[in-house]
Design a protein around this motif. Structure first.
Motif: not given
Length: 352
Positions: A153-157, A182-186, A275-283
């Protein structure tokens, strides 16, 4: 810098190396489905489709004269070191010893640089015996080594994925940690523009849902505004889809009513990633075996498509995966995120 990719898989490390300016001459992989994907996406690399124990220095015909610029890189199968695989995290698991084949070829080929990648769980297996052996072997072969645990996540992934990298060079250069880039991408920035698909979709190529609505999406699409491939989704039963409906973003199996989980012998022993649902505003959480862990789309009651998972791994849309849906999912989940690999190889090239 000339590269050889061992345990290449679908080619995530190779793609990152190529993006960083490494000329990847050879790759070694035994799985036929991953080999098909690798060949289609890396046509200029000579792929050796063999069990690595049958591969010797003689297989790399034009490398010996270029060894001063040679980097050998790769990640031996890591399931035996994973913290989610408690059953086989031991010295008895024969797959945990495949790193010795990597070491054998490093000794035979005598490269100037090495990049060894694996899960951070290697630190926690058998009191670090495997990790210590790898470090000791590199030092015996004359490498100045350092190691880092890097979060993709620290490398634009758009994914929190911790990986161990051991970097070595036959120079006095101090191997330093790649600078964050690259910064954080959600999750939302990564997949919002992708085709709209439902549970069990079997149509591979579909039009994008929207224009590229983030910088990350623009990079992934590379000016493609037509069709997108690998939109396959596993078909889940109506019972599983009902379970999905109870889980909010960031939630997991604990949000599912207990009466809907009676098929589990002891539901309390479920891993938090199930059964983890992804969070749209986070990686995203780690994209591993995302079908088996029932990773859920942030907005829809279904699993991830192969392309959505590939986006969360930083594979560009022009990178096509081949084989049945199960093999495609495995290739994506096993891969090293190309953006993370690119940062590692760029840093190595800048240091030397």
């Amino acid at each position: 810098m000339i590269g050889i990719d061992l345990f290449a898989g679908a080619g995530g490390l190779s793609l990152g190396a190529l993006r960083a300016g490494v000329d990847v001459k050879y790759a070694v992989e035994v799985d036929p489905h991953a080999c098909l994907t690798y060949r289609k996406n890396h046509p200029d690399t000579i792929l050796i489709e063999k069990d690595i124990s049958l591969v010797s220095a003689d297989c790399f015909k034009d490398i010996q004269s270029k060894k001063d610029d040679l980097v050998i890189f790769g990640g031996p199968p890591c399931q035996g070191f994973s913290t989610s695989n408690q059953r086989n995290r031991s010295a008895e698991n024969i797959k945990n010893w495949l790193f010795l084949e990597y070491m054998r070829l490093v000794e035979e080929l005598d490269p100037k640089y090495v990049v060894f990648e694996n899960v951070k769980g290697i630190f926690e297996t058998e009191q670090k015996v495997f990790f210590n052996l790898i470090i000791e072997n590199f030092k015996k072969l004359g490498f100045n080594v350092n190691y880092f645990i890097l979060n993709a996540a620290n490398y634009g992934v758009p994914q929190n994925r911790n990986r161990l990298f051991i970097i070595g060079a036959k120079t006095q250069t101090v191997m330093t940690k790649p600078p964050q880039s690259r910064g954080l991408v959600s999750v939302g920035d990564a997949i919002r523009d992708l085709p709209i698909v439902d549970n069990g979709n079997r149509i591979c190529e579909l039009p994008y849902a929207t224009r590229a609505n983030s910088k990350y999406a623009e990079i992934m699409r590379n000016n493609n505004n037509e069709l997108c491939s690998n939109n396959l989704v596993s078909r889940n039963s109506t019972e599983i889809i009902e379970r999905y409906s109870y889980i909010p973003q960031g939630g997991n199996w604990e949000n599912i009513p207990k009466e809907l989980m009676k098929n589990y012998k002891d539901v309390s022993r479920c891993h938090t990633a199930i059964y983890r649902r992804l969070t749209e505003l986070e990686p995203s959480v780690t994209i591993g075996n995302y079908r088996k862990s029932m990773l859920i789309h942030p907005w829809k009651n279904r699993g991830l498509s192969v392309r959505e998972a590939a986006r969360l791994q930083s594979f560009p849309d022009e990178f096509h995966f081949y084989g049945s849906i199960g093999f495609q999912q495995q290739q994506v989940g096993n891969a090293v995120p190309p953006f993370l690999a690119e940062a590692v190889f760029l840093n190595l090239r800048n240091l030397v």
